[in-house]
Design a protein around this motif. Sequence first.
Motif, PDB file in Angstrom:
ATOM      1  N   GLN A   1     -15.589  -0.235 -81.752  1.00 51.93           N
ATOM      2  CA  GLN A   1     -16.075   1.177 -81.653  1.00 51.93           C
ATOM      3  C   GLN A   1     -15.363   2.020 -82.743  1.00 51.93           C
ATOM      4  OE1 GLN A   1     -15.548   3.159 -77.819  1.00 51.93           O
ATOM      5  NE2 GLN A   1     -17.289   4.651 -78.272  1.00 51.93           N
ATOM      6  N   LEU A   2     -15.994   2.822 -83.541  1.00 61.80           N
ATOM      7  CA  LEU A   2     -15.357   3.621 -84.484  1.00 61.80           C
ATOM      8  C   LEU A   2     -14.834   4.912 -83.569  1.00 61.80           C
ATOM      9  CD1 LEU A   2     -14.774   4.456 -87.530  1.00 61.80           C
ATOM     10  CD2 LEU A   2     -16.854   5.721 -87.067  1.00 61.80           C
ATOM     11  N   LEU A   3     -13.360   5.097 -83.877  1.00 59.71           N
ATOM     12  CA  LEU A   3     -12.735   6.306 -83.331  1.00 59.71           C
ATOM     13  C   LEU A   3     -12.725   7.503 -84.196  1.00 59.71           C
ATOM     14  CD1 LEU A   3      -9.532   4.750 -81.826  1.00 59.71           C
ATOM     15  CD2 LEU A   3     -11.262   5.606 -80.413  1.00 59.71           C
ATOM     16  N   LEU A   4     -12.595   7.195 -85.584  1.00 57.58           N
ATOM     17  CA  LEU A   4     -12.340   8.333 -86.502  1.00 57.58           C
ATOM     18  C   LEU A   4     -12.563   7.635 -88.018  1.00 57.58           C
ATOM     19  CD1 LEU A   4      -9.302   8.245 -87.218  1.00 57.58           C
ATOM     20  CD2 LEU A   4      -8.943   9.747 -85.185  1.00 57.58           C
ATOM     21  N   LYS A   5     -12.816   8.379 -88.600  1.00 57.24           N
ATOM     22  CA  LYS A   5     -12.838   8.033 -90.308  1.00 57.24           C
ATOM     23  C   LYS A   5     -12.229   9.410 -90.979  1.00 57.24           C
ATOM     24  CE  LYS A   5     -17.668   9.174 -90.504  1.00 57.24           C
ATOM     25  NZ  LYS A   5     -19.118   8.910 -90.464  1.00 57.24           N
TER      26      LYS A   5
ATOM     27  N   LEU B   1      -6.008  15.883 -91.641  1.00 60.90           N
ATOM     28  CA  LEU B   1      -5.790  15.308 -90.217  1.00 60.90           C
ATOM     29  C   LEU B   1      -7.507  15.287 -89.474  1.00 60.90           C
ATOM     30  CD1 LEU B   1      -3.882  15.243 -87.794  1.00 60.90           C
ATOM     31  CD2 LEU B   1      -4.307  17.619 -87.409  1.00 60.90           C
ATOM     32  N   VAL B   2      -7.391  14.112 -89.246  1.00 62.00           N
ATOM     33  CA  VAL B   2      -9.067  13.948 -88.858  1.00 62.00           C
ATOM     34  C   VAL B   2      -9.041  13.837 -87.223  1.00 62.00           C
ATOM     35  CG1 VAL B   2     -10.858  12.071 -88.876  1.00 62.00           C
ATOM     36  CG2 VAL B   2      -9.217  12.617 -90.927  1.00 62.00           C
ATOM     37  N   GLN B   3      -9.858  14.299 -86.532  1.00 61.56           N
ATOM     38  CA  GLN B   3     -10.069  14.403 -85.238  1.00 61.56           C
ATOM     39  C   GLN B   3     -11.138  13.331 -84.800  1.00 61.56           C
ATOM     40  OE1 GLN B   3      -8.258  16.200 -83.066  1.00 61.56           O
ATOM     41  NE2 GLN B   3      -7.091  16.821 -84.846  1.00 61.56           N
ATOM     42  N   GLY B   4     -10.998  12.605 -84.009  1.00 67.46           N
ATOM     43  CA  GLY B   4     -11.861  11.409 -83.382  1.00 67.46           C
ATOM     44  C   GLY B   4     -12.367  11.551 -81.995  1.00 67.46           C
ATOM     45  N   ILE B   5     -13.031  10.534 -81.512  1.00 64.91           N
ATOM     46  CA  ILE B   5     -13.312  10.658 -80.137  1.00 64.91           C
ATOM     47  C   ILE B   5     -12.250  10.342 -79.007  1.00 64.91           C
ATOM     48  CG2 ILE B   5     -15.935   9.945 -80.723  1.00 64.91           C
ATOM     49  CD1 ILE B   5     -15.169   7.127 -79.899  1.00 64.91           C
TER      50      ILE B   5
ATOM     51  N   SER C   1       1.136  10.264 -99.629  1.00 64.69           N
ATOM     52  CA  SER C   1       2.305   9.758-100.583  1.00 64.69           C
ATOM     53  C   SER C   1       3.057   8.517 -99.806  1.00 64.69           C
ATOM     54  CB  SER C   1       3.385  10.832-100.398  1.00 64.69           C
ATOM     55  OG  SER C   1       3.554  11.388 -98.984  1.00 64.69           O
ATOM     56  N   GLN C   2       2.745   8.243 -98.419  1.00 60.99           N
ATOM     57  CA  GLN C   2       3.121   7.484 -97.798  1.00 60.99           C
ATOM     58  C   GLN C   2       2.143   6.188 -97.797  1.00 60.99           C
ATOM     59  OE1 GLN C   2       4.839   8.692 -94.023  1.00 60.99           O
ATOM     60  NE2 GLN C   2       5.778  10.537 -94.979  1.00 60.99           N
ATOM     61  N   SER C   3       1.019   6.314 -98.183  1.00 57.66           N
ATOM     62  CA  SER C   3       0.001   5.194 -97.925  1.00 57.66           C
ATOM     63  C   SER C   3      -0.404   4.859 -96.677  1.00 57.66           C
ATOM     64  CB  SER C   3       0.305   4.111 -98.829  1.00 57.66           C
ATOM     65  OG  SER C   3       0.184   4.374-100.309  1.00 57.66           O
ATOM     66  N   SER C   4      -0.536   5.927 -95.676  1.00 60.28           N
ATOM     67  CA  SER C   4      -0.294   5.708 -94.201  1.00 60.28           C
ATOM     68  C   SER C   4      -1.710   6.501 -93.620  1.00 60.28           C
ATOM     69  CB  SER C   4       0.688   6.073 -93.556  1.00 60.28           C
ATOM     70  OG  SER C   4       1.045   7.556 -93.601  1.00 60.28           O
ATOM     71  N   PHE C   5      -2.034   6.000 -92.694  1.00 67.35           N
ATOM     72  CA  PHE C   5      -3.013   6.616 -91.712  1.00 67.35           C
ATOM     73  C   PHE C   5      -2.854   6.445 -90.371  1.00 67.35           C
ATOM     74  CE2 PHE C   5      -6.843   8.819 -91.585  1.00 67.35           C
ATOM     75  CZ  PHE C   5      -7.741   8.284 -90.764  1.00 67.35           C
ATOM     76  N   ASN C   6      -1.792   7.033 -89.773  1.00 70.15           N
ATOM     77  CA  ASN C   6      -1.551   6.607 -88.504  1.00 70.15           C
ATOM     78  C   ASN C   6      -2.356   7.388 -87.302  1.00 70.15           C
ATOM     79  OD1 ASN C   6       0.696   5.317 -89.818  1.00 70.15           O
ATOM     80  ND2 ASN C   6       2.159   6.779 -89.265  1.00 70.15           N
ATOM     81  N   LEU C   7      -2.388   6.701 -86.408  1.00 69.72           N
ATOM     82  CA  LEU C   7      -3.474   7.175 -85.054  1.00 69.72           C
ATOM     83  C   LEU C   7      -2.461   7.760 -84.165  1.00 69.72           C
ATOM     84  CD1 LEU C   7      -6.362   7.147 -83.990  1.00 69.72           C
ATOM     85  CD2 LEU C   7      -5.722   5.106 -82.898  1.00 69.72           C
ATOM     86  N   ARG C   8      -2.793   8.613 -83.509  1.00 67.22           N
ATOM     87  CA  ARG C   8      -2.029   9.470 -82.504  1.00 67.22           C
ATOM     88  C   ARG C   8      -2.908  10.030 -81.241  1.00 67.22           C
ATOM     89  NH1 ARG C   8       0.679  12.478 -87.098  1.00 67.22           N
ATOM     90  NH2 ARG C   8      -0.753  14.266 -86.652  1.00 67.22           N
ATOM     91  N   LYS C   9      -2.214   9.997 -80.139  1.00 67.20           N
ATOM     92  CA  LYS C   9      -2.796  10.669 -79.089  1.00 67.20           C
ATOM     93  C   LYS C   9      -1.778  11.298 -78.397  1.00 67.20           C
ATOM     94  CE  LYS C   9      -6.299   9.792 -75.401  1.00 67.20           C
ATOM     95  NZ  LYS C   9      -7.250   9.271 -74.802  1.00 67.20           N
ATOM     96  N   PRO C  10      -1.928  12.566 -77.993  1.00 66.72           N
ATOM     97  CA  PRO C  10      -0.872  13.322 -77.251  1.00 66.72           C
ATOM     98  C   PRO C  10      -0.692  12.576 -75.706  1.00 66.72           C
ATOM     99  CG  PRO C  10      -2.843  14.832 -77.490  1.00 66.72           C
ATOM    100  CD  PRO C  10      -3.014  13.366 -78.239  1.00 66.72           C
ATOM    101  N   SER C  11      -1.594  12.245 -75.265  1.00 62.57           N
ATOM    102  CA  SER C  11      -1.264  11.652 -73.554  1.00 62.57           C
ATOM    103  C   SER C  11      -2.517  10.489 -73.648  1.00 62.57           C
ATOM    104  CB  SER C  11      -1.726  12.923 -72.653  1.00 62.57           C
ATOM    105  OG  SER C  11      -1.502  12.508 -71.213  1.00 62.57           O
ATOM    106  N   VAL C  12      -1.844   9.460 -73.208  1.00 60.33           N
ATOM    107  CA  VAL C  12      -2.594   8.147 -73.070  1.00 60.33           C
ATOM    108  C   VAL C  12      -3.144   8.202 -71.705  1.00 60.33           C
ATOM    109  CG1 VAL C  12      -2.508   5.464 -73.278  1.00 60.33           C
ATOM    110  CG2 VAL C  12      -1.392   6.852 -74.866  1.00 60.33           C
ATOM    111  N   HIS C  13      -4.392   7.407 -71.768  1.00 59.44           N
ATOM    112  CA  HIS C  13      -4.961   7.177 -70.300  1.00 59.44           C
ATOM    113  C   HIS C  13      -4.859   5.785 -70.190  1.00 59.44           C
ATOM    114  CE1 HIS C  13      -8.396   7.014 -67.378  1.00 59.44           C
ATOM    115  NE2 HIS C  13      -7.714   8.130 -67.000  1.00 59.44           N
ATOM    116  N   TRP C  14      -5.070   5.481 -68.894  1.00 54.32           N
ATOM    117  CA  TRP C  14      -5.055   3.750 -68.711  1.00 54.32           C
ATOM    118  C   TRP C  14      -6.229   3.249 -69.442  1.00 54.32           C
ATOM    119  CZ3 TRP C  14      -9.465   1.437 -66.475  1.00 54.32           C
ATOM    120  CH2 TRP C  14     -10.215   2.467 -65.932  1.00 54.32           C
ATOM    121  N   SER C  15      -7.256   3.872 -69.546  1.00 57.43           N
ATOM    122  CA  SER C  15      -8.493   3.291 -70.173  1.00 57.43           C
ATOM    123  C   SER C  15      -8.213   3.221 -71.509  1.00 57.43           C
ATOM    124  CB  SER C  15      -9.581   4.057 -69.811  1.00 57.43           C
ATOM    125  OG  SER C  15      -9.587   5.451 -70.587  1.00 57.43           O
ATOM    126  N   ASP C  16      -7.400   3.491 -72.099  1.00 56.62           N
ATOM    127  CA  ASP C  16      -6.880   3.497 -73.618  1.00 56.62           C
ATOM    128  C   ASP C  16      -6.339   2.006 -73.899  1.00 56.62           C
ATOM    129  OD1 ASP C  16      -5.614   6.888 -73.829  1.00 56.62           O
ATOM    130  OD2 ASP C  16      -7.855   5.896 -74.490  1.00 56.62           O
TER     131      ASP C  16
END
Lengths: 115, 114
Positions: A45-49, A56-60, A70-85
């Motif tokens: 399932q696509l989270l974001l693109k 800074l991209v927001q996803g589902i 500059s860092q060739s990076s695309f890190n994924l973040r979430k401020p508060s993780v849920h068990w369903s993640d």
Amino acid sequence: AQSVTQPDIHITVSEGASLELRCNYSYGATPYLFWYVQSPGQGLQLLLKYFSGDTLVQGIKGFEAEFKRSQSSFNLRKPSVHWSDAAEYFCAVGARGSGTYKYIFGTGTRLKVLA
Amino acid sequence: SAVISQKPSRDICQRGTSLTIQCQVDSQVTMMFWYRQQPGQSLTLIATANQGSEATYESGFVIDKFPISRPNLTFSTLTVSNMSPEDSSIYLCSVETPMNTEAFFGQGTRLTVV
């Protein structure tokens, strides 16, 4: 050659804690970048693109990712993780050629969430 | 968006036999893709299937082993031929719709070869 690296194979976090999944890519031009999530026995399932514009991209599901050229990076973040993640997360780069995309996936990061 | 149905969802097959996996999309799409996901690994593109033309195979994959059909804009099949235990994987169908510039995936077919 294009490639995607996800350096963390497994990550374990406590429910409610913040999360960052790392992704580095190698691509000669401005990449099209994606994060997908795969729950057990399910497809992706696509989270974001990211294609262009705001880095800074927001996803589902409360996820966001930041493109840092500059860092060739695309890190994924979430401020508060849920068990369903709890799932496997794949970073991908879309390399356009011959009129369509060729998606190159990283090896994935398996997220475990502790109650 | 696109909704993709794959059949079967899982199967256990004897070595030396063949399995055909079906992929049905709820809308017409130009490009359909077949991926393999070996246990504990990432997705590897097997081939790209255009309607009305032969599939384009990635390095390491050949038509004799993975024949693909694409009879119309909503359907494709992948056959895994003369199977061996090394073919045990999840096989995923994917599509890219013209407006979305993103890939949509079926739920996958989990194949075990014994």
